[in-house]
Design a protein around this motif. Structure first.
Motif, PDB file in Angstrom:
ATOM      1  N   GLU A 126     -52.424  43.770   1.547  1.00 38.29           N
ATOM      2  CA  GLU A 126     -51.918  42.589   0.446  1.00 38.29           C
ATOM      3  C   GLU A 126     -51.975  43.175  -0.858  1.00 38.29           C
ATOM      4  OE1 GLU A 126     -52.536  38.240   1.984  1.00 38.29           O
ATOM      5  OE2 GLU A 126     -54.443  39.234   2.414  1.00 38.29           O
ATOM      6  N   ARG A 127     -52.908  44.079  -1.230  1.00 41.41           N
ATOM      7  CA  ARG A 127     -52.816  44.560  -2.569  1.00 41.41           C
ATOM      8  C   ARG A 127     -51.516  45.362  -3.180  1.00 41.41           C
ATOM      9  NH1 ARG A 127     -58.921  46.736  -3.294  1.00 41.41           N
ATOM     10  NH2 ARG A 127     -59.865  45.261  -1.673  1.00 41.41           N
ATOM     11  N   HIS A 128     -50.798  45.923  -1.973  1.00 42.32           N
ATOM     12  CA  HIS A 128     -49.504  46.572  -2.413  1.00 42.32           C
ATOM     13  C   HIS A 128     -48.431  45.864  -2.380  1.00 42.32           C
ATOM     14  CE1 HIS A 128     -46.779  50.068  -1.962  1.00 42.32           C
ATOM     15  NE2 HIS A 128     -47.585  50.818  -2.154  1.00 42.32           N
ATOM     16  N   GLU A 150     -48.451  31.927  -2.922  1.00 43.19           N
ATOM     17  CA  GLU A 150     -49.639  32.377  -2.745  1.00 43.19           C
ATOM     18  C   GLU A 150     -51.097  31.866  -3.137  1.00 43.19           C
ATOM     19  OE1 GLU A 150     -51.355  34.870  -1.587  1.00 43.19           O
ATOM     20  OE2 GLU A 150     -49.904  36.371  -1.139  1.00 43.19           O
ATOM     21  N   TYR A 154     -55.137  39.102  -4.770  1.00 43.92           N
ATOM     22  CA  TYR A 154     -54.373  40.173  -4.487  1.00 43.92           C
ATOM     23  C   TYR A 154     -52.948  40.196  -3.915  1.00 43.92           C
ATOM     24  CZ  TYR A 154     -58.835  43.090  -4.094  1.00 43.92           C
ATOM     25  OH  TYR A 154     -60.205  43.382  -4.467  1.00 43.92           O
ATOM     26  N   ARG A 157     -51.215  39.762  -7.029  1.00 43.04           N
ATOM     27  CA  ARG A 157     -50.858  41.010  -7.784  1.00 43.04           C
ATOM     28  C   ARG A 157     -49.682  41.799  -6.879  1.00 43.04           C
ATOM     29  NH1 ARG A 157     -56.235  43.723  -7.982  1.00 43.04           N
ATOM     30  NH2 ARG A 157     -56.640  41.787  -9.087  1.00 43.04           N
ATOM     31  N   ALA A 158     -49.927  41.751  -5.668  1.00 37.55           N
ATOM     32  CA  ALA A 158     -48.656  42.549  -4.937  1.00 37.55           C
ATOM     33  C   ALA A 158     -47.306  41.623  -4.917  1.00 37.55           C
ATOM     34  CB  ALA A 158     -48.987  42.260  -3.423  1.00 37.55           C
ATOM     35  N   SER A 161     -46.054  42.845  -8.532  1.00 37.25           N
ATOM     36  CA  SER A 161     -45.799  44.244  -8.486  1.00 37.25           C
ATOM     37  C   SER A 161     -44.520  44.500  -7.771  1.00 37.25           C
ATOM     38  CB  SER A 161     -46.694  45.047  -7.602  1.00 37.25           C
ATOM     39  OG  SER A 161     -48.019  44.983  -8.434  1.00 37.25           O
TER      40      SER A 161
END
Length: 197
Positions: A126-128, A150, A154, A157-158, A161
């Motif tokens: 999930e961070r990616h 969300e 994390y 942020r994903a 990104s």
């Protein structure tokens, strides 16, 4: 971005996180992990031996299935149905496994979604951005056409990104933890109001 200058009509698709957004399941995940860890003598905060990790994941999934099923948040079905009726393409991106998604969502609810991305589908968690990029692909839309809903830093942020606009819901954490989102709302009722009022 505030609700006042937010333009819902530009979006054609919605990617929902599952836990804490559509289903009230965070406490069940916590309980299942604690029981699985306790069964092998690992306390929260310890690092288990690598050979133990895969067995712990399977044990946690088994325990989760045996628990009382998590419930959709009361407004979740209304929200999903409204977006579906208006022609939005819907998807789920979750750090849970597909077996857990099937525990939490009945088939009739899953049928509203064009694609589901789970922990089993991706190399990065999930961070990616990978899960959200895969979600975009399943919807067949560009990043400008899709919004993410969300509830976790994390996940936010994903999503960011991956180039996506993100609404955060303060269903699990206070709004102060969700400041990277484009807009923070209290729950799905406020999402419904934003898009359909």
């Amino acid at each position: 971005m505030s609700g006042k200058n937010f333009e819902p009509r530009k979006f054609k698709g919605i990617l929902f996180d599952l836990d804490g957004v559509l289903v009230d399941s965070m406490h069940l995940h916590d309980q299942a992990w604690r029981e699985a860890l306790r069964s092998v003598g690992v306390k929260v905060g310890m690092t288990p031996h690598p050979d133990t990790i895969q067995n712990l994941i399977l044990d946690k999934e088994k325990r989760l299935k045996e628990m009382e099923a998590a419930h959709l948040f009361p407004e979740a079905r209304i929200c999903i149905e409204k977006f579906h009726q208006q022609g939005y393409r819907l998807g789920i991106v979750t750090g849970s496994f597909l077996s857990e998604v099937r525990v939490f969502l009945k088939e009739e609810v899953l049928n509203y979604f064009r694609g589901v991305v789970t922990a089993s589908d991706v190399h990065h968690g999930e961070r990616h951005p990978e899960p959200y990029l895969m979600g975009l692909e399943k919807l067949g839309l560009s990043s400008e056409e899709v919004i993410v809903i969300e509830n976790a830093p994390y996940g936010i942020r994903a999503a960011k990104s991956a180039g996506l606009t993100c609404i955060a819901l303060s269903t699990s954490l206070p709004a102060s933890y969700l400041s990277q989102a484009d807009l923070v709302l209290s729950n799905l009722n406020e999402v419904i109001e934003l898009f359909f009022s």
